[in-house]
Design a protein around this motif. Structure first.
Motif, PDB file in Angstrom:
ATOM      1  N   PHE A 152      -3.548   4.676  -0.604  1.00 39.89           N
ATOM      2  CA  PHE A 152      -4.303   3.941  -1.622  1.00 39.89           C
ATOM      3  C   PHE A 152      -3.570   2.627  -1.914  1.00 39.89           C
ATOM      4  O   PHE A 152      -2.343   2.570  -1.939  1.00 39.89           O
ATOM      5  CB  PHE A 152      -4.494   4.773  -2.899  1.00 39.89           C
ATOM      6  N   ARG A 160      -5.980   1.989  -6.579  1.00 38.66           N
ATOM      7  CA  ARG A 160      -6.386   3.154  -7.369  1.00 38.66           C
ATOM      8  C   ARG A 160      -6.961   4.250  -6.476  1.00 38.66           C
ATOM      9  O   ARG A 160      -7.566   3.964  -5.447  1.00 38.66           O
ATOM     10  CB  ARG A 160      -7.427   2.766  -8.435  1.00 38.66           C
ATOM     11  N   HIS A 161      -6.775   5.469  -6.918  1.00 32.68           N
ATOM     12  CA  HIS A 161      -7.362   6.618  -6.237  1.00 32.68           C
ATOM     13  C   HIS A 161      -7.520   7.737  -7.267  1.00 32.68           C
ATOM     14  O   HIS A 161      -6.595   8.031  -8.034  1.00 32.68           O
ATOM     15  CB  HIS A 161      -6.468   7.100  -5.085  1.00 32.68           C
ATOM     16  N   SER A 164       0.852  -1.198   0.000  1.00 28.95           N
ATOM     17  CA  SER A 164       0.000   0.000   0.000  1.00 28.95           C
ATOM     18  C   SER A 164       0.881   1.238   0.000  1.00 28.95           C
ATOM     19  O   SER A 164       1.979   1.251   0.571  1.00 28.95           O
ATOM     20  CB  SER A 164      -0.908   0.006   1.233  1.00 28.95           C
TER      21      SER A 164
END
Length: 282
Positions: A232, A235-236, A194
């Motif tokens: 994220f 995806r963000h 992450s």
């Protein structure tokens, strides 16, 4: 000559009288305000169409707080020694949003049935007066509505994109309105780790940097963003609003994303001035 002087004096008197009437017409009197009745042991929630920026409660017998940015909660203080001999009138409560001001007349009826006790009040347009503050420009609620419109659009091809260490930044589109630039940006992570965001910063800097030249870098702080960017996994997508700025073709707008780790991954996306000139308009 005397006739001319008399005319000027009469004109000034008429102007002063008109100004006085105009000022008097813009006054808001307590008796004309919509009434909001409070009752011991009951809380009233006031729902605002915009984030509340300022609240003034005239009476110290009434307390209030903002549990949410667009919800005001008020109630009579629970100290019965203060509330048992209250006057009927408690003055006004003033609520200011991004683009409006609303006022209500607070009262404490001597008797009211339980079915008539108000629990929630929604601020209506007819109870507001618009604020015209040029320094504010777009309100946060207006920015949010425009951003939602951008996020509903599908991205067919990125304007600019870059990838490093398994982390990518893509500029989906640029839109402008007035003195504001809306950047639609997506972040992707193809690694199994992450991405914990330390900072996302925007700079205007020279397009080509050599050791022999002095680098001139100016940081631009976003005025607003649609949602927080803290972490994220894959995806963000987010919208960032910048104040419109002009810079020569020899410079670029650099978007820098840094990770919180000691050996954090850093990704830079460079946006050309030509991309901003080709921006869509709302």
């Amino acid at each position: 000559m005397k006739k001319r002087h008399h005319f000027l004096i009469l004109f000034l008197l008429c102007f002063v009288g008109y100004s006085a009437r105009s000022q008097q017409a813009t006054e808001t009197r307590l008796g004309t305000l919509p009434e909001l009745s409070l009752h011991r042991g009951h809380t009233v929630h006031i729902l605002s169409p915009e984030p509340i920026q300022y609240v003034d409660i005239a009476s110290h017998h009434v307390s209030g707080d903002l549990p949410l940015e667009n919800v005001l909660r008020i109630k009579l203080n629970e100290d019965t020694t203060q509330t048992e001999h209250l006057d009927y009138e408690l003055g006004t409560i003033t609520i200011v949003g991004d683009n409006f001001v609303a006022q209500y007349r607070l009262t404490v009826p001597l008797w009211i049935s339980d079915t008539s006790i108000p629990a929630m009040l929604e601020i209506r347009p007819e109870h507001t007066r618009p604020l015209e503050i040029s320094e504010i420009g777009l309100s946060r609620s207006q920015m949010k509505n425009l951003a939602l419109g951008l996020l509903t659009k599908n991205v067919h091809r990125a304007v600019r994109s870059t990838r490093d260490y398994g982390v990518g930044i893509a500029l989906n589109g640029i839109s402008t309105i007035g003195d504001y630039i809306f950047l639609d940006v997506s972040f992707t992570n193809t690694s199994n780790l992450s991405y914990n965001v330390d900072e996302l910063r925007f700079f205007i800097e020279d397009k080509k940097i050599t050791k022999a030249t002095n680098v001139q870098t100016v940081e631009i702080k976003p005025l607003w963003q649609y949602q927080p960017l803290t972490e994220f996994k894959k995806r963000h997508r987010n919208i960032f609003v910048l104040k419109k700025a002009t810079f020569p073709g020899s410079k670029v707008l650099r978007v820098t994303l840094t990770e919180k780790q000691i050996s954090g991954r850093t990704v830079n996306l460079k946006i050309k001035y030509g991309d901003i000139l080709k921006a869509d308009t709302f």
